[in-house]
Every structure is written in structure tokens, then in C-alpha cells.
Motif scaffolding. Sequence first.
Motif, short mmCIF file in Angstrom:
data_model
loop_
_atom_site.label_atom_id
_atom_site.label_comp_id
_atom_site.label_asym_id
_atom_site.label_seq_id
_atom_site.Cartn_x
_atom_site.Cartn_y
_atom_site.Cartn_z
N PHE A 31 0.83 -1.21 0.00
CA PHE A 31 0.00 0.00 0.00
C PHE A 31 0.87 1.26 0.00
O PHE A 31 0.52 2.27 -0.61
N ILE A 32 2.00 1.18 0.68
CA ILE A 32 2.88 2.36 0.75
C ILE A 32 3.51 2.62 -0.63
O ILE A 32 3.51 3.75 -1.12
N SER A 33 4.00 1.54 -1.26
CA SER A 33 4.62 1.75 -2.57
C SER A 33 3.58 2.14 -3.62
O SER A 33 3.85 2.97 -4.50
N GLN A 34 2.38 1.59 -3.53
CA GLN A 34 1.32 1.98 -4.48
C GLN A 34 0.97 3.46 -4.33
O GLN A 34 0.77 4.16 -5.32
N LEU A 35 0.91 3.90 -3.07
CA LEU A 35 0.59 5.32 -2.82
C LEU A 35 1.68 6.20 -3.42
O LEU A 35 1.40 7.15 -4.16
N ARG A 36 2.93 5.87 -3.15
CA ARG A 36 4.05 6.69 -3.64
C ARG A 36 4.04 6.72 -5.17
O ARG A 36 4.24 7.76 -5.79
N ARG A 37 3.85 5.54 -5.78
CA ARG A 37 3.84 5.45 -7.25
C ARG A 37 2.73 6.32 -7.84
O ARG A 37 2.95 7.06 -8.80
N SER A 38 1.56 6.24 -7.25
CA SER A 38 0.42 7.01 -7.76
C SER A 38 0.67 8.51 -7.64
O SER A 38 0.28 9.27 -8.52
#
Length: 392
Positions: A254-261
Motif C-alpha cells: 500500500f505504501i509503494s502503491q501510494l508513492r507510485r500514484s
Amino acid sequence: MLVRSLVVRSRCPSVLTCTYSRSYRVLAIESSCDDSCVTLLDRYSPREPPRVVDELKRTLDSVDSGGVVPADAARHNSKNISVLANEALTRNGWNTPATKPDLVSATRGPGMMGSLAAGYQLALGLSVAWQVPIVGVNHMLGHLLMARMATNGKQPTFPFLSLLVSGGHTICVLSHSVTEHEILVDTIDIAAGDALDKCGRELGIKGNMIGKEMDKFLGLHREEWGQPTKLELREPMQNESHRKDVLSYSFSSFISQLRRSVVRNYGGIIPPDDKTRARMGYQIQAAIFQHMITKIKLAIHKRGLFIDEFVCAGGVASNGTLRAMLKEQLKPLGVTKFYFPDPNHCTDNATMIGWAGIELYEKGYTTDLCTTIIRKWPIDELLNLYGWHKLE
Ligand code: AMP
Ligand code: ZN
């Protein structure tokens, strides 16, 4: 007044009174992470919940360090736990030979070693000094049993299902008795509370418990809940059929998805306005909660469970959105009774350790003096750890 005798087989010494009455006093100590907590419980009747005579808690301030530093937490507990115990005992007059506690209940694990040692060593010392038994409690058992200390006569009865969700753990547990627990789903990386804290920090939320602060922030912006954002968050482990079917949680993505988005759709900068951040925060929270519930439903389905009682405990269980989502999605699967401890008793506290100690003690369990703390102690291996004494 019921009097029972103890049979002790272990060669390891323990302080065991040969008899005990059903009316007794408990000093409970919790120090597994960054909270130093002490509670005095009066077990005045076996049919009523114990009276909470006093509860003290002092939390390490980690606002500037970006998370709990184990060495700081150890120092915090070493400095505070004895002070809090002394304060509770003296201000309630439990400090004379006639009024001292009859039982000490303390967290033995799992948790941070330095923090655990501070509380558990104090508990052993008091057990020796007062010549009263000690129960070394599993911290997750404390969370799990807390709902059974109900004040209104409504308490879960075995078997029941639990979601224990905190800063350090996320597990779905099937409990058959006070000492028999099966972990149905566990996390393969970080805990849900940790993911909420890290995502909240990315959104610029500050505080000691960022997940809690984010929940408060979202409470100020209810009109933004469910409104569209440009975040692309997918539920983990849903992309391949073999992973979809696995009874495990994974929250780190969830953290990496948030950063990527944010890089892809917001030019790498979190929008500063509260409304957009609230929309994003709500979406993150809901995605994390949905992942927990998807796997609970899978566990119920795969195990063919017919369970009508459900407990949700641990710090994240204070969250109203999580509670509502659990009710909405588990009711159709046959769950009719939901139990959520009050928010003070969802986050770490010594009352839950005192209550779990009482439940174990009244099943005949006490702990040897030669025992040590333990960093990892899965709840499904509760009695496998050395050092238990059992009444026969
Ligand atoms: P514990 O480890 O049981 O003390 O729980 C602490 C964790 O619970 C931290 O990750 C907090 O951010 C989280 N937490 C506490 N209250 C809430 C809340 N109302 N909503 C979401 N997370 C929360
Ligand atoms: Zn906890």
C-alpha cells in the motif's frame, strides 16, 4: 469462598500460594512496546467483571523520530514502569502487607526485548517480594480476551473468530478456549497499523499514532469520503489466482502503491489542500480494511466455518469505518454478534493483561520464576513455551 490446592511438578522454582480464594487483587503490567502501563484489578466476584481500581499509562513520544526506536522504548519503560506501579499501589493504599496484590500479571511476549524486560523483571521481583504467584501473559492473548471482560454480561463465548489488528500484528484467529487458538490468517510483511501509519505520514499527518490521527482528520471531512481521487490502489494478492486463494495478508505494497500514484498522477507532490488529502486518506484506509476483510471471508469459506461471534481488537479496531465494514460484510456470512473493546482498551493497556492473567489463573495456570521474556510468541503456541505451572 472456593479454595483449591496446587500440585507443582516443575523443578523450576515459582512463588505459588498453596491456596487461593475467589476474591483477590491483581497488579497488571504491560510494557511490550512504547507504552508503560499499570492496572490494579479487584477480582471481587467470579461472576462479575473485575473492578478496575486504577489504570496508568505513559507513552513514549515518537513524533519526531518517525516511528518507535526500540532502544528509546526500552529506556522509556525502564524509567517509567516502576514509577507507575509505585504510584498506583500507594495512591490506592495497596502498599501494606494486608492490602498488597495477591497476583501479578505481566506481559512476557511478544514484543521488543528491552521494553518487555523492564516490565517482566519488575513483575518477577514483586512476585518474590510479596510471595504471590505470577502469570506471564501473551500480549496478543490480552487483546483477544479483552472483550470477554464485558461489563454488561455480553461477552463472546468460545468458539469465536477474532481480527487482532495493531501496530505490530495483524492476525485472524479462531479461538476454541482460553488457551487454544488457531491463526487462520497472518501477515507476510508488515502489520495493518504500520501500513496506516506509514501511508498517513506520506499524506503529511503527524503524531504518535498516525493511523489514529488520520482517523481524527478524516472525521473532520466526512463529506469527502468515497469521493474520487487519482490514486490507483489495488488490493494485494488479487492479481494471480494462486495468490488470491492464499490465507495471508500483505500490507507493505500500500505504501509503494501510494508513492507510485503520487509520482504518476500528482507530479510527485501530495496536494496540500485538506479536502483532497481526506479523499486520499479515506481511500487508503478503506483499501487496507478491505484487504483484511477479504481474507477473513476467504478463511470462513475455506474452513467451512459457522461462527456467529466475532471480536475485533488491537489499536486499529478503534476505527469506526473498519467496524462498519466488518459488520456489513460479515453479517451475510452468519456473524450475528460483534464485540469491539472500547477504544482505550483497543490500544495497548495493562487492563487486558490483567484480565488475561485472571482467565489463565482461574484455569489453573501460573508461571515459573525462572522464565524470561520472548520476542516472538505466536498465540497458537501459547502453552508450548516453557515455564507454565498447571493446577491439577
Ligand atoms: P497497538 O499496537 O495495539 O497499540 O495499536 C497502535 C496502532 O493502532 C497504530 O498503528 C495506530 O495508528 C493504530 N490506531 C489507533 N487508533 C486508530 C484508529 N482510530 N484508526 C486507525 N488506526 C488506529
Ligand atoms: Zn498490542
